[in-house]
Design a protein around this motif. Structure first.
Motif, mmCIF file in Angstrom:
data_model
loop_
_atom_site.group_PDB
_atom_site.id
_atom_site.type_symbol
_atom_site.label_atom_id
_atom_site.label_comp_id
_atom_site.label_asym_id
_atom_site.label_seq_id
_atom_site.Cartn_x
_atom_site.Cartn_y
_atom_site.Cartn_z
ATOM 1 N N ARG A 27 22.371 -5.502 -6.113
ATOM 2 C CA ARG A 27 23.796 -5.177 -6.183
ATOM 3 C C ARG A 27 24.307 -4.624 -4.852
ATOM 4 O O ARG A 27 25.391 -4.975 -4.370
ATOM 5 N N VAL A 28 23.474 -3.763 -4.209
ATOM 6 C CA VAL A 28 23.872 -3.234 -2.900
ATOM 7 C C VAL A 28 23.912 -4.339 -1.858
ATOM 8 O O VAL A 28 24.809 -4.388 -0.988
ATOM 9 N N GLU A 29 22.933 -5.302 -1.915
ATOM 10 C CA GLU A 29 22.944 -6.433 -0.981
ATOM 11 C C GLU A 29 24.170 -7.292 -1.173
ATOM 12 O O GLU A 29 24.757 -7.826 -0.206
ATOM 13 N N GLU A 31 27.097 -6.248 -1.891
ATOM 14 C CA GLU A 31 28.258 -5.576 -1.326
ATOM 15 C C GLU A 31 28.179 -5.423 0.194
ATOM 16 O O GLU A 31 29.181 -5.592 0.898
ATOM 17 N N PHE A 32 26.997 -5.100 0.750
ATOM 18 C CA PHE A 32 26.881 -4.771 2.183
ATOM 19 C C PHE A 32 26.162 -5.846 3.010
ATOM 20 O O PHE A 32 26.250 -5.811 4.245
ATOM 21 N N HIS A 33 25.371 -6.731 2.414
ATOM 22 C CA HIS A 33 24.675 -7.839 3.104
ATOM 23 C C HIS A 33 23.767 -7.298 4.220
ATOM 24 O O HIS A 33 23.949 -7.596 5.407
ATOM 25 N N PHE A 34 22.775 -6.484 3.852
ATOM 26 C CA PHE A 34 21.883 -5.869 4.830
ATOM 27 C C PHE A 34 20.493 -6.533 4.858
ATOM 28 O O PHE A 34 19.621 -6.076 5.599
#
Length: 334
Positions: A27-29, A31-34
């Motif tokens: 989910r964090v990936e 949103e931020f694509h890290f």
């Protein structure tokens, strides 16, 4: 929840912490694509760490550079040699590489033949009980002295290295006089021959040696032989077949005696004119024409009848002997 008047219980849902962590990271990936920067950073750090470790290893073990350089020089010198690598091989291996074929490997069974011919007399010598000297002398004459000394004379202790034997034995047992004072005459003889392994043992010594070893072997055997037990078990299992066999031979003997008596009677009839005219009528009925009686055919028929009678008598005698032997075997089994 009720189904058909009954209440159905649902099991509580079990959560996996690892699955929850993966779900949060995804989910964090989203949103931020890290993920891509982390992948590049990991690859760079891995390459830098490997180079750093290799540099520290080479600096700490700088002698490896000299070893690798020397090995490279040797490999280059061998590759540059115009005489090739084959010059380093022995003559037998050269001949095998250039002149050998798969047929030679399949056809050349000389190691097996030599091993059988070398150790075959030893196996025949093991089968001797030492009571007769002639077979032993014949085997010894056809055996190599080295093999004979190796099998009969040398003990397992003699195969140990010399310093180890000196360390294992006390000082008083190293002299032959002490060895002669201990044990019986047979063991002393074995000790003498074992001490001097260069001498070929005589036939008398081998005969005595085999007798002693066979006696010890018989003393170690604690259980009776299996053949009487096997014979009795087979006799119990084959008892119904033996009964059928006896009845079969009885009927064969009866038929043989009956046919023998009939053959004797037919031979007498054929010698008489009655048999001749009976043979004439039978031939006329088969050929559908009249046949002139001939005395030669009647004599031939009489001879055949006599031979048939003799064969029937022989068959009856053989059946009687078979029945007697079976009866004797039954009495011995009981």
């Amino acid at each position: 929840m009720c189904i058909g008047g009954r209440e159905q219980m649902t099991a509580p849902k079990v959560t996996d912490p690892f699955a929850e962590c993966v779900a949060v990271l995804r989910r964090v990936e989203g949103e931020f694509h890290f993920a891509l920067p982390l992948r590049l950073l990991g690859a760079v750090l891995l390459v830098l760490g490997s180079c750093w470790a290799f540099t520290r290893f080479v600096v700490a073990n700088s002698f490896l550079l000299v070893i690798f350089a020397g090995a490279a020089c040797l490999v280059l010198s061998v590759l540059a040699d115009p005489r090739g690598l084959v010059r380093f091989l022995p003559e037998e291996q050269r001949d095998f590489l250039f002149n050998g074929r798969i047929f030679d490997i399949l056809h050349d069974d000389t190691p097996v033949v030599n091993a059988i011919r070398k150790w075959g007399p030893v196996q025949l010598l093991l089968a001797q009980d030492g009571k007769q000297a002639e077979p032993i002398q014949h085997l010894v004459q056809n055996m190599e002295p080295e093999v004979l000394r190796l099998v009969l004379c040398r003990s397992f202790f003699s195969f140990l290295p010399g310093p180890l034997r000196l360390l294992m034995l006390p000082s008083e047992q190293l002299s032959s006089e002490t060895l002669e004072a201990k044990g019986d005459a047979k063991e002393t003889t074995v000790t003498k021959v074992t001490e001097n392994v260069e001498e070929v043992p005589s036939v008398e010594w081998i005969q005595n040696f085999l007798q002693v070893r066979n006696q010890k072997k018989q003393e170690k055997i604690k259980y009776p032989e299996l053949m009487p037990l096997v014979a009795s078990t087979l006799g119990l299992q084959l008892a119904p077949f033996m009964a059928y066999g006896r009845s079969f031979f009885r009927w064969v003997q009866f038929v043989a005696l009956t046919s023998g008596i009939g053959s004797l009677l037919s031979a007498g009839l054929f010698f008489h004119d009655t048999g001749r005219y009976a043979l004439q009528r039978a031939a006329s009925g088969l050929l559908q024409r009249s046949v002139v009686p001939d005395a030669r055919w009647s004599k031939v028929a009489a001879a055949v009848s006599l031979f048939s009678a003799g064969g029937a008598i022989v068959v009856s005698i053989v059946c009687e002997r078979c029945k007697r032997r079976w009866a004797e075997s039954d009495r011995e089994g009981r």
